[in-house]
Design a protein around this motif. Sequence first.
Motif, PDB file in Angstrom:
ATOM      1  N   MET A  71     -29.959  30.610   1.011  1.00  0.00           N
ATOM      2  CA  MET A  71     -29.579  29.278   0.568  1.00  0.00           C
ATOM      3  C   MET A  71     -28.707  29.435  -0.677  1.00  0.00           C
ATOM      4  N   HIS A  72     -27.642  28.630  -0.743  1.00  0.00           N
ATOM      5  CA  HIS A  72     -26.734  28.677  -1.878  1.00  0.00           C
ATOM      6  C   HIS A  72     -26.860  27.393  -2.684  1.00  0.00           C
ATOM      7  N   PHE A  73     -26.657  27.519  -3.985  1.00  0.00           N
ATOM      8  CA  PHE A  73     -26.833  26.390  -4.888  1.00  0.00           C
ATOM      9  C   PHE A  73     -25.576  26.112  -5.682  1.00  0.00           C
ATOM     10  N   LYS A  74     -25.493  24.892  -6.165  1.00  0.00           N
ATOM     11  CA  LYS A  74     -24.431  24.460  -7.072  1.00  0.00           C
ATOM     12  C   LYS A  74     -25.097  23.858  -8.301  1.00  0.00           C
ATOM     13  N   LEU A  75     -24.389  23.938  -9.406  1.00  0.00           N
ATOM     14  CA  LEU A  75     -24.835  23.301 -10.638  1.00  0.00           C
ATOM     15  C   LEU A  75     -23.989  22.057 -10.838  1.00  0.00           C
ATOM     16  N   ILE A  76     -24.637  20.909 -10.867  1.00  0.00           N
ATOM     17  CA  ILE A  76     -23.946  19.656 -11.186  1.00  0.00           C
ATOM     18  C   ILE A  76     -24.237  19.355 -12.644  1.00  0.00           C
ATOM     19  N   ILE A  77     -23.172  19.146 -13.404  1.00  0.00           N
ATOM     20  CA  ILE A  77     -23.280  18.779 -14.810  1.00  0.00           C
ATOM     21  C   ILE A  77     -22.714  17.373 -14.941  1.00  0.00           C
ATOM     22  N   ALA A  78     -23.533  16.448 -15.393  1.00  0.00           N
ATOM     23  CA  ALA A  78     -23.104  15.053 -15.539  1.00  0.00           C
ATOM     24  C   ALA A  78     -23.222  14.639 -16.998  1.00  0.00           C
ATOM     25  N   PHE A  79     -22.138  14.090 -17.520  1.00  0.00           N
ATOM     26  CA  PHE A  79     -22.098  13.550 -18.876  1.00  0.00           C
ATOM     27  C   PHE A  79     -22.070  12.038 -18.719  1.00  0.00           C
ATOM     28  N   ILE A  80     -23.176  11.375 -19.066  1.00  0.00           N
ATOM     29  CA  ILE A  80     -23.310   9.944 -18.781  1.00  0.00           C
ATOM     30  C   ILE A  80     -23.803   9.180 -20.000  1.00  0.00           C
ATOM     31  N   GLU A  81     -23.598   7.862 -19.976  1.00  0.00           N
ATOM     32  CA  GLU A  81     -24.150   7.021 -21.032  1.00  0.00           C
ATOM     33  C   GLU A  81     -25.669   7.015 -20.906  1.00  0.00           C
ATOM     34  N   ASP A  82     -26.347   7.078 -22.030  1.00  0.00           N
ATOM     35  CA  ASP A  82     -27.801   7.242 -21.980  1.00  0.00           C
ATOM     36  C   ASP A  82     -28.536   6.062 -21.365  1.00  0.00           C
ATOM     37  N   ASP A  83     -27.917   4.897 -21.306  1.00  0.00           N
ATOM     38  CA  ASP A  83     -28.617   3.749 -20.731  1.00  0.00           C
ATOM     39  C   ASP A  83     -28.662   3.763 -19.203  1.00  0.00           C
ATOM     40  N   VAL A  84     -27.952   4.690 -18.554  1.00  0.00           N
ATOM     41  CA  VAL A  84     -28.009   4.782 -17.088  1.00  0.00           C
ATOM     42  C   VAL A  84     -28.712   6.055 -16.609  1.00  0.00           C
ATOM     43  N   THR A  85     -29.284   6.821 -17.516  1.00  0.00           N
ATOM     44  CA  THR A  85     -29.923   8.089 -17.147  1.00  0.00           C
ATOM     45  C   THR A  85     -31.003   7.902 -16.090  1.00  0.00           C
ATOM     46  N   GLU A  86     -31.880   6.946 -16.270  1.00  0.00           N
ATOM     47  CA  GLU A  86     -32.971   6.743 -15.315  1.00  0.00           C
ATOM     48  C   GLU A  86     -32.445   6.343 -13.939  1.00  0.00           C
ATOM     49  N   LYS A  87     -31.430   5.482 -13.898  1.00  0.00           N
ATOM     50  CA  LYS A  87     -30.843   5.074 -12.613  1.00  0.00           C
ATOM     51  C   LYS A  87     -30.185   6.265 -11.925  1.00  0.00           C
ATOM     52  N   VAL A  88     -29.462   7.080 -12.698  1.00  0.00           N
ATOM     53  CA  VAL A  88     -28.798   8.256 -12.135  1.00  0.00           C
ATOM     54  C   VAL A  88     -29.828   9.232 -11.587  1.00  0.00           C
ATOM     55  N   MET A  89     -30.903   9.462 -12.331  1.00  0.00           N
ATOM     56  CA  MET A  89     -31.952  10.368 -11.865  1.00  0.00           C
ATOM     57  C   MET A  89     -32.561   9.863 -10.555  1.00  0.00           C
ATOM     58  N   LYS A  90     -32.829   8.574 -10.474  1.00  0.00           N
ATOM     59  CA  LYS A  90     -33.426   7.994  -9.264  1.00  0.00           C
ATOM     60  C   LYS A  90     -32.500   8.185  -8.064  1.00  0.00           C
ATOM     61  N   GLU A  91     -31.225   7.878  -8.225  1.00  0.00           N
ATOM     62  CA  GLU A  91     -30.261   8.009  -7.125  1.00  0.00           C
ATOM     63  C   GLU A  91     -30.049   9.467  -6.729  1.00  0.00           C
ATOM     64  N   ALA A  92     -30.005  10.359  -7.707  1.00  0.00           N
ATOM     65  CA  ALA A  92     -29.825  11.780  -7.409  1.00  0.00           C
ATOM     66  C   ALA A  92     -31.011  12.302  -6.609  1.00  0.00           C
ATOM     67  N   ARG A  93     -32.207  11.894  -6.966  1.00  0.00           N
ATOM     68  CA  ARG A  93     -33.399  12.309  -6.202  1.00  0.00           C
ATOM     69  C   ARG A  93     -33.353  11.757  -4.779  1.00  0.00           C
ATOM     70  N   MET A  94     -32.914  10.522  -4.624  1.00  0.00           N
ATOM     71  CA  MET A  94     -32.809   9.929  -3.290  1.00  0.00           C
ATOM     72  C   MET A  94     -31.775  10.668  -2.436  1.00  0.00           C
ATOM     73  N   ALA A  95     -30.781  11.266  -3.087  1.00  0.00           N
ATOM     74  CA  ALA A  95     -29.737  12.012  -2.374  1.00  0.00           C
ATOM     75  C   ALA A  95     -30.120  13.472  -2.138  1.00  0.00           C
ATOM     76  N   GLY A  96     -31.270  13.914  -2.673  1.00  0.00           N
ATOM     77  CA  GLY A  96     -31.734  15.267  -2.399  1.00  0.00           C
ATOM     78  C   GLY A  96     -31.966  16.163  -3.588  1.00  0.00           C
ATOM     79  N   ALA A  97     -31.651  15.706  -4.792  1.00  0.00           N
ATOM     80  CA  ALA A  97     -31.913  16.523  -5.981  1.00  0.00           C
ATOM     81  C   ALA A  97     -33.424  16.629  -6.186  1.00  0.00           C
ATOM     82  N   THR A  98     -33.879  17.794  -6.598  1.00  0.00           N
ATOM     83  CA  THR A  98     -35.312  17.995  -6.799  1.00  0.00           C
ATOM     84  C   THR A  98     -35.721  17.874  -8.263  1.00  0.00           C
TER      85      THR A  98
END
Length: 116
Positions: free
Chosen positions: A1-28
């Motif tokens: 299995m091969h992996f990629k590193l995603i680095i996201a620079f985001i406004e802190d008020d959307v961190t929780e929403k981004v984490m939720k969506e990333a998990r729904m898309a397959g991030a662990t």
Amino acid sequence: MHFKLIIAFIEDDVTEKVMKEARMAGATGATIINHARGEGINRQRTFFGLQLESQRDVLLFVVEEHLSRKILERIANVAGFDEEPGKGIAIQIDIEDAVGVAHQVERLKGKIEEEL
């Protein structure tokens, strides 16, 4: 299995929403670095020498390569990168080798087979 590193620079008020969506898309999971600062094309405004910029978070995701583009697009959508300048960016980088990801491999095997 091969992996990629995603680095996201985001406004802190959307961190929780981004984490939720990333998990729904397959991030662990992710590592979150708080209180980052940055500067884009347009410099931030100041008021009596104080910068009027929002705090940023840096999110680091180690994800399976077949899921990486989907996760990247979800992050961009939720964070509103294309809405206006200064909302943030996300990039992905190939990971040549990794240790400590055995638990992810087991969890992702079935999901990857479904995607392919």
